[in-house]
Each structure stands twice: as C-alpha cells, then as structure tokens.
Design a protein around this motif. Structure first.
Motif, PDB file in Angstrom:
ATOM      1  N   GLY A  23      17.307  15.164  -0.265  1.00  9.44           N
ATOM      2  CA  GLY A  23      16.232  16.061   0.154  1.00  9.44           C
ATOM      3  C   GLY A  23      15.074  15.272   0.734  1.00  9.44           C
ATOM      4  O   GLY A  23      15.071  14.036   0.740  1.00  9.44           O
ATOM      5  N   LEU A  24      14.087  15.992   1.228  1.00 10.89           N
ATOM      6  CA  LEU A  24      12.906  15.375   1.828  1.00 10.89           C
ATOM      7  C   LEU A  24      11.665  15.933   1.151  1.00 10.89           C
ATOM      8  O   LEU A  24      11.559  17.145   0.948  1.00 10.89           O
ATOM      9  N   ALA A  25      10.741  15.054   0.821  1.00  9.98           N
ATOM     10  CA  ALA A  25       9.531  15.471   0.107  1.00  9.98           C
ATOM     11  C   ALA A  25       8.293  15.042   0.890  1.00  9.98           C
ATOM     12  O   ALA A  25       8.309  14.041   1.620  1.00  9.98           O
ATOM     13  N   TRP A  26       7.221  15.823   0.718  1.00 11.57           N
ATOM     14  CA  TRP A  26       5.923  15.473   1.315  1.00 11.57           C
ATOM     15  C   TRP A  26       4.988  15.017   0.206  1.00 11.57           C
ATOM     16  O   TRP A  26       4.913  15.639  -0.854  1.00 11.57           O
ATOM     17  N   THR A  27       4.283  13.915   0.425  1.00 15.24           N
ATOM     18  CA  THR A  27       3.258  13.446  -0.507  1.00 15.24           C
ATOM     19  C   THR A  27       1.993  13.172   0.297  1.00 15.24           C
ATOM     20  O   THR A  27       2.045  13.072   1.531  1.00 15.24           O
ATOM     21  N   GLY A  33       2.727  24.483  -0.130  1.00 14.80           N
ATOM     22  CA  GLY A  33       2.688  23.269  -0.932  1.00 14.80           C
ATOM     23  C   GLY A  33       1.862  23.446  -2.177  1.00 14.80           C
ATOM     24  O   GLY A  33       1.541  24.550  -2.587  1.00 14.80           O
ATOM     25  N   ASP A  34       1.496  22.373  -2.808  1.00 10.82           N
ATOM     26  CA  ASP A  34       0.664  22.417  -4.008  1.00 10.82           C
ATOM     27  C   ASP A  34      -0.248  21.214  -4.021  1.00 10.82           C
ATOM     28  O   ASP A  34      -0.340  20.478  -3.056  1.00 10.82           O
ATOM     29  N   LYS A  35      -0.946  21.065  -5.136  1.00  7.93           N
ATOM     30  CA  LYS A  35      -1.943  20.002  -5.223  1.00  7.93           C
ATOM     31  C   LYS A  35      -1.420  18.823  -6.031  1.00  7.93           C
ATOM     32  O   LYS A  35      -2.184  18.005  -6.462  1.00  7.93           O
ATOM     33  N   LYS A  36      -0.094  18.751  -6.281  1.00 12.02           N
ATOM     34  CA  LYS A  36       0.395  17.718  -7.176  1.00 12.02           C
ATOM     35  C   LYS A  36       0.818  16.480  -6.392  1.00 12.02           C
ATOM     36  O   LYS A  36       0.650  16.381  -5.182  1.00 12.02           O
ATOM     37  N   ARG A  37       1.452  15.572  -7.102  1.00 13.18           N
ATOM     38  CA  ARG A  37       1.802  14.277  -6.532  1.00 13.18           C
ATOM     39  C   ARG A  37       2.775  14.421  -5.372  1.00 13.18           C
ATOM     40  O   ARG A  37       2.629  13.811  -4.335  1.00 13.18           O
ATOM     41  N   LYS A  38       3.792  15.270  -5.539  1.00 10.26           N
ATOM     42  CA  LYS A  38       4.772  15.467  -4.480  1.00 10.26           C
ATOM     43  C   LYS A  38       4.904  16.941  -4.157  1.00 10.26           C
ATOM     44  O   LYS A  38       4.907  17.780  -5.046  1.00 10.26           O
ATOM     45  N   LYS A  39       5.027  17.225  -2.884  1.00 15.90           N
ATOM     46  CA  LYS A  39       5.318  18.587  -2.442  1.00 15.90           C
ATOM     47  C   LYS A  39       6.698  18.561  -1.810  1.00 15.90           C
ATOM     48  O   LYS A  39       6.945  17.813  -0.878  1.00 15.90           O
ATOM     49  N   ILE A  40       7.565  19.361  -2.338  1.00 15.12           N
ATOM     50  CA  ILE A  40       8.963  19.290  -1.908  1.00 15.12           C
ATOM     51  C   ILE A  40       9.182  20.184  -0.689  1.00 15.12           C
ATOM     52  O   ILE A  40       8.724  21.306  -0.677  1.00 15.12           O
ATOM     53  N   THR A  76       0.847  -1.203   0.000  1.00 17.80           N
ATOM     54  CA  THR A  76       0.000   0.000   0.000  1.00 17.80           C
ATOM     55  C   THR A  76       0.877   1.247   0.000  1.00 17.80           C
ATOM     56  O   THR A  76       1.956   1.251   0.591  1.00 17.80           O
ATOM     57  N   ARG A  77       0.391   2.264  -0.656  1.00 16.84           N
ATOM     58  CA  ARG A  77       1.045   3.583  -0.607  1.00 16.84           C
ATOM     59  C   ARG A  77      -0.080   4.604  -0.523  1.00 16.84           C
ATOM     60  O   ARG A  77      -0.639   5.022  -1.528  1.00 16.84           O
ATOM     61  N   GLU A  78      -0.440   4.981   0.680  1.00 14.67           N
ATOM     62  CA  GLU A  78      -1.586   5.852   0.885  1.00 14.67           C
ATOM     63  C   GLU A  78      -1.436   6.578   2.211  1.00 14.67           C
ATOM     64  O   GLU A  78      -0.689   6.148   3.094  1.00 14.67           O
ATOM     65  N   ALA A  79      -2.171   7.694   2.322  1.00 13.10           N
ATOM     66  CA  ALA A  79      -2.175   8.430   3.580  1.00 13.10           C
ATOM     67  C   ALA A  79      -3.122   7.798   4.570  1.00 13.10           C
ATOM     68  O   ALA A  79      -2.906   7.830   5.775  1.00 13.10           O
ATOM     69  N   GLY A  80      -4.235   7.222   4.050  1.00 10.91           N
ATOM     70  CA  GLY A  80      -5.252   6.637   4.912  1.00 10.91           C
ATOM     71  C   GLY A  80      -5.052   5.148   5.114  1.00 10.91           C
ATOM     72  O   GLY A  80      -3.925   4.640   5.075  1.00 10.91           O
ATOM     73  N   LEU A  81      -6.176   4.456   5.310  1.00 10.95           N
ATOM     74  CA  LEU A  81      -6.105   3.043   5.693  1.00 10.95           C
ATOM     75  C   LEU A  81      -6.983   2.142   4.837  1.00 10.95           C
ATOM     76  O   LEU A  81      -7.077   0.945   5.108  1.00 10.95           O
ATOM     77  N   ARG A  82      -7.632   2.700   3.808  1.00 14.05           N
ATOM     78  CA  ARG A  82      -8.596   1.890   3.053  1.00 14.05           C
ATOM     79  C   ARG A  82      -7.924   0.718   2.347  1.00 14.05           C
ATOM     80  O   ARG A  82      -8.389  -0.417   2.435  1.00 14.05           O
ATOM     81  N   ASN A  83      -6.847   0.988   1.605  1.00  8.57           N
ATOM     82  CA  ASN A  83      -6.181  -0.090   0.882  1.00  8.57           C
ATOM     83  C   ASN A  83      -5.551  -1.098   1.836  1.00  8.57           C
ATOM     84  O   ASN A  83      -5.513  -2.305   1.550  1.00  8.57           O
TER      85      ASN A  83
END
Length: 799
Positions: A596-600, A792-799, A533-540
């Motif tokens: 570097g470190l990124a936020w997704t 940040g932004d609305k894309k896949r990765k926020k740096i 799984t690669r998600e912020a939540g827990l559904r998957n």
C-alpha cells in the motif's frame, strides 16, 4: 490568700499588681472559674497564655507566674460571655494543678519581693530618668492621657513604678511576662528604662520621616506656584515655555500626518484638553501618548508598488524553487493592480507543514512588490486586546499588534504576515481569532477600529498573508475570509534542487567558508536528505548541512587547509552513522502480503499489509496501532470478500472455521485513514485463495461494501514513494485521474499508473493466477450523490 484558687488563663495581656482592667470572658472553662471565685472569696489567679492562638490551653501553654486578683464587678452579656472588672493584688506562682476539669484549680504560693528601705541616689536617678522618658513618650502621642504622669508623681517605690509603666506601654506578652517575673525591684526598673529608651528612639525616627514627607509635599506645592508664575512672566515677555512648544510641535505633526477629517477632529479635541490641563497632571501623560500614536501612524504614507511583472517574477524565482501556484497568484494580483489601482489587498493563507518556506515566502512577496514587510506571530496568544488593543482608561494601554505593525512599517500598504494563525487560543480574556474577523475581511477592514485609537483606520491597502500548519485548527468563519493556498512537503528531487541552489551556498557563507575550501557533491546531499532527515520541510536538512560546514570550518581554523569534497562515501565522518534507513521493496511475490501507499507530513511511504488465515472460530484480529477509520476499512474489506465467495471460489465455511489476522508493520507508529481499503482487501483475498500478490505493484484507494474504489488524497507523495522503492505499477482510484496533472513528468515516465473503478479490477491486476474470465464484467457502481473524499487525519500517517 487561700492556697487553692481558680485559674483564669488570659490572652494578649499580662496583669500587674494594683492594676485594674476589664476583661471579657468567653470560654466555658473560664466562665466556670469566674463563677467559682464569685461563690467564695472573689479571688482568682490571672496568668497569661504563651500562645494566644490556642483555644483550650493545657498546663504547658500557661505561664507559671501570674497575679492573684480580686473580681470587683461582673456583668453577664446577652451573647453568653461575661465581663469582669479585676484588680491585681500580688504576684503568685502556680505550684501544682489541683483540678483540670471543668476548670483549673491551682495551688499557689505568694512571691515575696525584697523591701527597699532606703532610696539611694542611684535608684532615685533611675526613677527620675524613667519618669522623664515617660513624659517624652507621652509627648510623642503614644498615650492618649497625661493622668499617668500625675499618678507617678507620688510613687516612690521602684518596683511599683516599674509595674505601672510596664502596664501602660502596650508591650508584647513575652516582654511583659519577663518584667512580671523579675523579683528584684531595681533590675525590673532598669529593664523598663531600657524598653522606654528603645520605644522613644523608634517614635523619634517615625516622627522625623513624617516631617520630611510633609516638607517634600510643601516643596512640591511651592515649585508648582513658582512654575506657574514663571509661565505667566514668559507669556508676558512673548517667550514660549515647554508646554507651549510641545503644543506647537503636536499641531505641526497633526498637519503633516494628513489624517482623515474625523480623525483630525478627534486629535484636535484631545489637543485642546491637553492644552487646558497642567503638564504634570496624570491624565496629561495619557493624552500626550495618545496624540503621539495618532501622529506617528502612516495615515497617508504608502510605497509605490512594483508593477513590472517580469521583474517580480524574476525576484520570486530567485528566492524560491518551484511553488508555481503561489507565484502565479502573486503575479495575478500585480497584474490586476496594474489595471485597477483601487483594488483591495487579498487575504492569503499558506497552509503546510513546518519548514516548507511559508514565512520566507511572505518576505519574497514584499520584495517582489517593493513593499515593507511586517511579521507578527500569534502562537499562544489568548488575549483579544493583542489584536484590538486596550482602552485608554487602563494604565499602560497600547494599540493592538495590527496598529503597532502598521506604525513600525511606516506605510499603510505593507505586506503583513500573521504567523501561526492556527495556534491562537481562547480564554477568559476573549477570543483573538474572532477579533481577526474584522481585520481579515476586505469588506470591513477599510474602517478597522482599534480600542486604543478609537478612530477608524483603513486596512484595505494592506496585503495580509497568514500561515498555518493545519487548516482544521482555524475557526471556519476566519478560514472562510481567506484564500487558502496549500504547500505540500518537498519531494526528494525538490529538496536536492533547493539544497544545491539555496541551502548549501547559504551555509557555506554563514560559516565563513569559501568555495575553495568545500564542495558538496549531489550524492552527498541526497544521502543527507534520505539518511539523516525525515521531514516535509527543509529546516533539519539545513541544520545537517550547517553541521558539516562547521566541522570543515574547525579544520580550516586549525590550519588543515585544503579543499574538502563531501560525497556519499564520507558524509558519515561528519554526521555519524545513518539515522534513517530507506524503505525497501518486496523481493518476492508473497501470499497474503500486499503493498500500500501512505501519506505522512514528511512525504509518501510504502506500507505493507499482511494477512494470515489460521484455524479458529471466525475471529478477526487487527494489529499495528490502527485508528478507527482504518479498522472500519478492514471490516469493509472482509464483508466484500464474504460477499464474493462464489465468484472468487472460496469455500462458504472458510470464514466460520478460520481466524483472520491482519497486521501492518511498524506497530509503534499510529496509522489511520480509509485509503488502505483496497490494499487490505487484496491481501485478504490473496490469503484466502493462497495466491501471491505481485511484488512490483502498489495500490491506494478506499473500498465500499459494493467493491467500489473511492478517491484518496496525497497522490503526489504516494507515487513518489512507490518510485523510490522500485515499484513499477500503481493502482489509483478512477476519480483521482484529475490529480495526475500535479505529478511530475519524471514520475509519469518511470511509473505505470492505472486508474481503477472497482475492486474486481484491482484483484485482476494484483493477484497472480486469478482467472482471466473473472472480473471481465465488473459490477457497475450504483450512482451516489455523496462524494466521499479522503480528508486524512492529524496523526503520524495518513493511509
């Protein structure tokens, strides 16, 4: 009759011999044909078009058989058309077309019919039958005049009789043409007889239907009068009818509902109107439905809040792991409610990625407070009437979803969850988000007016909880009315705890298993989280756990009964090969490569930035699908490096004689955001000095042209990503020190976090071999009243 005469194609009519009709001639070729006939012997051939739509018919569009006619009168109209009165003389057939332009001239031959010398009894019977049927046809109202019957009394020729009847029946062109082309008089009359019989049958059926409809109307009127008489009789006997009983029941409901005085006044007014009109009237149904809504709404019914703080805290802790800020906010509300009974309900808005438990949290709040729970979803709603309802004048009008939810709850103080508030749309039917402004404002919603009810309803006791994935999509006036509470994605450790405490037991129960059959080891759960799984939540995650449980359930159902222990070694037997490979740290100190470190939305990730210096003319290449903000950060890093040429020890002509290529791997993934600025600058300076960057250090921060390090967002997720790949030290902006309170002690214990103010400090810590004398006295940043924040932004990765 001459052999060559003009041709006039006619539409939607077939002329028969001895028939006199007026015609309007409008086509230019047809007018010329009429003029030609008038200039000679006034004879013209009238033949029908096969298709009435064709404006300029060709030879193939005109029937070969027509009627030679005499033009009796001609009148020119002001609009250029010509009106003629023609009389059919005899049938003729077109042999050849002599002339095409400017009008048709045709060579015709007369069609001879067999003369009937003797009228046999059979023919006489057929003629009489046709005349009788025509009389019936006239009696059914299809022909306005009965003169035709008088004319037919003296007609003894079967062919002539057939022509006269056919010309008055108003048949289609193809049917009339077939009758015209029939040369046998007896056969022609039989065909007309069959058509008459068919038409009379259709007309009789139509008359029967009309008669039945009239009888039904008469019966309805009769029933109405009888019902009224019955009502009066019952009234005299002291008995109550259905209508009276309904009025009595509505009055009792109105009193039981304990409506406010102004609402009760409106209800009594509508009840008086209902009482005055007949119960079968169209408007009576509308008023009846309206009164039922008024009486069913819980004007005074409310549940008693559970104000035991310890009990509420226990319920929240049982249902949800962590989320301490939200739990504190609920307990604060209950505490204030305990002290102030008249306080208005708060308007909370949970914002976070999908699957983090926003909706289920609303249910837990209602459970902890002992209130009813109502949920509506506004995803894809475009109509303002969904919130405020429709006016009662519309057919099928109903109140909006707010009032419908209150009625469904049965109390006026439920926990009302408005899901997906960021996905409300706008079109020609209005803006639902604007209609929500009154609902979600404690200063206004005590007198919320639904278009259908048209009376105020107090929503101030309702606790509204909204959910959204992103705050940017919510209109600012609406966002301003709500208390925003952000729910970030779960970390690996949090997911492990939640899976162990909630997800695994729930899936075991839902799939019909028991603890005797299956056991999940912590290592197995950790492998599912990181590898599948690669998600912020827990559904998957819950789906994957459910998949394992289903496969075990099948084995148990096949009588392969034993205790199945799921570990990291055998997870792949149930879920297949690992789908997501873990991030790997750098193995060696490399020149021109910084970490570097990124936020997704799925948590933090490691990001490597590579820089290469090659011979060239000073060009700059940026690859890796970078956004505009990130490209600007790269330019700022280069400008900073150029401004520090003397201090760092770079040759002045290095930038003019070399090309710089900055690349960020995983090029298929869009990346944007300003917080990779110091990472880019470190990679660039390392490549210019040909000195390696430490492999065990990662960094995040926005850079300015002066070398100042500005704050960023998502620090919690970024530090967890660094710890996951074995990073020992993380450089963060000085202004992000306040965010260290949110980071768990586990991270702080295993990770050295160094706040930095200036780029000089970053270089000193990150690049191996930089002189200790460099950056002893870093530049002091100039005071700046504008605080730069990384949103940040609305894309896949926020740096």
């Amino acid at each position: 009759m001459p052999e060559v005469i003009p041709l006039l194609p006619v539409r939607d009519i077939v002329l028969f011999p001895f028939m006199i009709i007026p015609l309007f001639v409008g086509r230019e070729a047809s007018i010329k044909a009429v003029d030609e006939a008038l200039s000679k012997d006034r004879l013209i051939l009238l033949s029908a078009q096969k298709d009435i739509i064709v404006e300029e018919p060709s030879q193939n569009d005109i029937y070969d058989v027509g009627v030679a006619a005499m033009i009796m009168k001609m009148l020119k109209l002001p609009d250029g058309r010509v009106k003629i009165l023609v009389q059919g003389l005899l049938k003729a057939k077109i042999e050849t077309y002599v002339q095409i332009k400017p009008f048709y001239l045709v060579n015709v031959s007369k069609i001879k019919e067999e003369n009937i010398t003797e009228i046999t009894p059979e023919v006489d019977a057929l003629m009489r039958n046709v005349k009788e049927q025509l009389e019936k046809y006239v009696s059914l109202g299809r022909l306005p005049s009965q003169d035709i019957l008088i004319i037919l009394e003296n007609v003894n020729n079967p062919g002539r009789l057939a022509d006269i009847v056919a010309s008055n029946l108003g048949l289609k062109v193809d049917e009339s043409q077939k009758i015209l082309e029939e040369t046998n008089q007896i056969e022609r009359l039989k065909r007309v007889n069959d058509i008459l019989a068919r038409e009379i049958e259709i007309l009789s059926m139509q008359a029967k239907i009309q008669s039945q409809a009239k009888e039904e109307m008469t019966k309805t009127q009769k029933d109405y009068f009888l019902r009224e008489q019955l009502r009066q009789i019952k009234q005299e006997l002291g008995e109550t009818d259905e209508k009276t009983q309904e009025i009595i029941e509505l009055k009792e409901k109105m009193l039981a509902a304990k409506m406010p005085s102004d609402v009760l006044k409106e209800a009594e007014k509508q009840l008086s109107r209902l009482e005055a009109m007949h119960q079968d009237a169209a408007e009576a149904s509308t008023i009846r439905t309206y009164l039922e809504w008024l009486t069913d709404i819980p004007w005074s019914k409310k549940t008693k809040d559970n104000l035991n703080i310890e009990t509420a805290k226990k319920i929240l802790d049982e249902d949800h792991y962590d989320l301490e800020k939200i739990k504190e906010r609920i307990l604060e509300y209950l505490s204030v409610r305990k002290l102030n009974k008249k306080m208005k309900g708060p308007i909370l808005c949970f914002i976070g990625p999908p699957g983090v438990g926003k909706t289920s949290l609303g249910k837990s709040i209602a459970k902890a407070m002992n209130r009813k729970f109502i949920r509506i979803s506004l995803g894809g709603v475009h109509d303002e009437a969904e919130i405020r309802g429709h006016r009662r004048t519309y057919v099928g009008a109903l109140p909006g979803r707010i009032i419908q939810g209150i009625k469904q709850a049965g109390t006026n103080n439920p926990v009302f969850m408005i899901d997906e508030i960021d996905k409300v749309g706008t079109d020609f039917r209005g803006d639902p988000s604007s209609a929500l402004l009154e609902v979600l404002d404690p200063e206004q919603n005590f007198s919320f007016s639904d278009h259908y009810l048209n009376v105020p309803f107090d929503l101030s006791n309702v606790m509204f909880v909204a959910t959204a994935n992103v705050a940017d999509a919510i209109p600012s006036p609406l966002r301003d009315r709500m208390e925003i509470i952000n729910l970030s994605g779960y970390t690996l450790e949090e997911k492990e705890k939640i899976a162990e405490k909630y997800l695994v037991p729930r899936q075991i129960k839902e799939n019909g298993l028991k603890g005797d059959y299956i056991l999940f080891k912590p290592s197995a759960v950790k492998t599912v989280i990181s590898g599948y799984t690669r998600e912020a939540g827990l559904r998957n995650l819950e789906r994957e756990i459910g998949t394992i449980c289903r496969k075990i359930a099948r084995l148990i159902a096949e009588n392969k009964i034993k205790k199945y222990v799921i570990t990291d070694k055998n997870v792949h037997k149930y879920l297949g090969t690992i789908k997501i490979l873990p991030d790997e740290g750098r193995q060696t100190d490399e020149i021109g490569v910084s970490t570097g470190l990124a936020w997704t939305p799925f948590g933090g990730e490691i990001l490597y930035i590579e820089t290469v210096i090659v011979k060239g003319k000073g060009a700059l290449s940026l690859t890796g699908q970078l956004g505009d903000v990130m490209k600007e950060s790269a330019h700022a890093a280069i400008s900073y490096a150029r401004s520090k040429v003397d201090e760092i020890g770079i040759k002045p002509d290095t930038f003019e004689k070399n090309d710089i290529h900055i690349h960020i791997p995983e090029g298929a993934i869009p990346k944007d955001g300003p917080s990779a600025g110091i990472t880019m600058a470190t990679s660039l300076i390392s490549a210019l000095l040909k000195k390696p960057v430490r492999k065990d250090i990662a960094m995040t921060g926005e850079i300015t042209l002066r070398g100042n390090v500005l704050p960023i967002g998502g620090l919690k997720e970024k530090t967890l990503a660094a710890l996951r790949v074995g990073i020992k030290t993380v450089l963060i902006p000085e202004r992000n020190k306040k965010d260290l309170e949110e980071i768990s002690q586990l991270v702080k214990k295993n990770l050295k976090i160094i706040p930095v103010k200036h780029m000089d400090e970053v270089i000193k810590y990150a690049i191996i071999g930089i002189s200790d004398t460099y950056s002893d006295k870093p530049l002091k940043p100039k005071p700046n009243n504008i605080l730069s924040k990384n949103k940040g932004d609305k894309k896949r990765k926020k740096i």
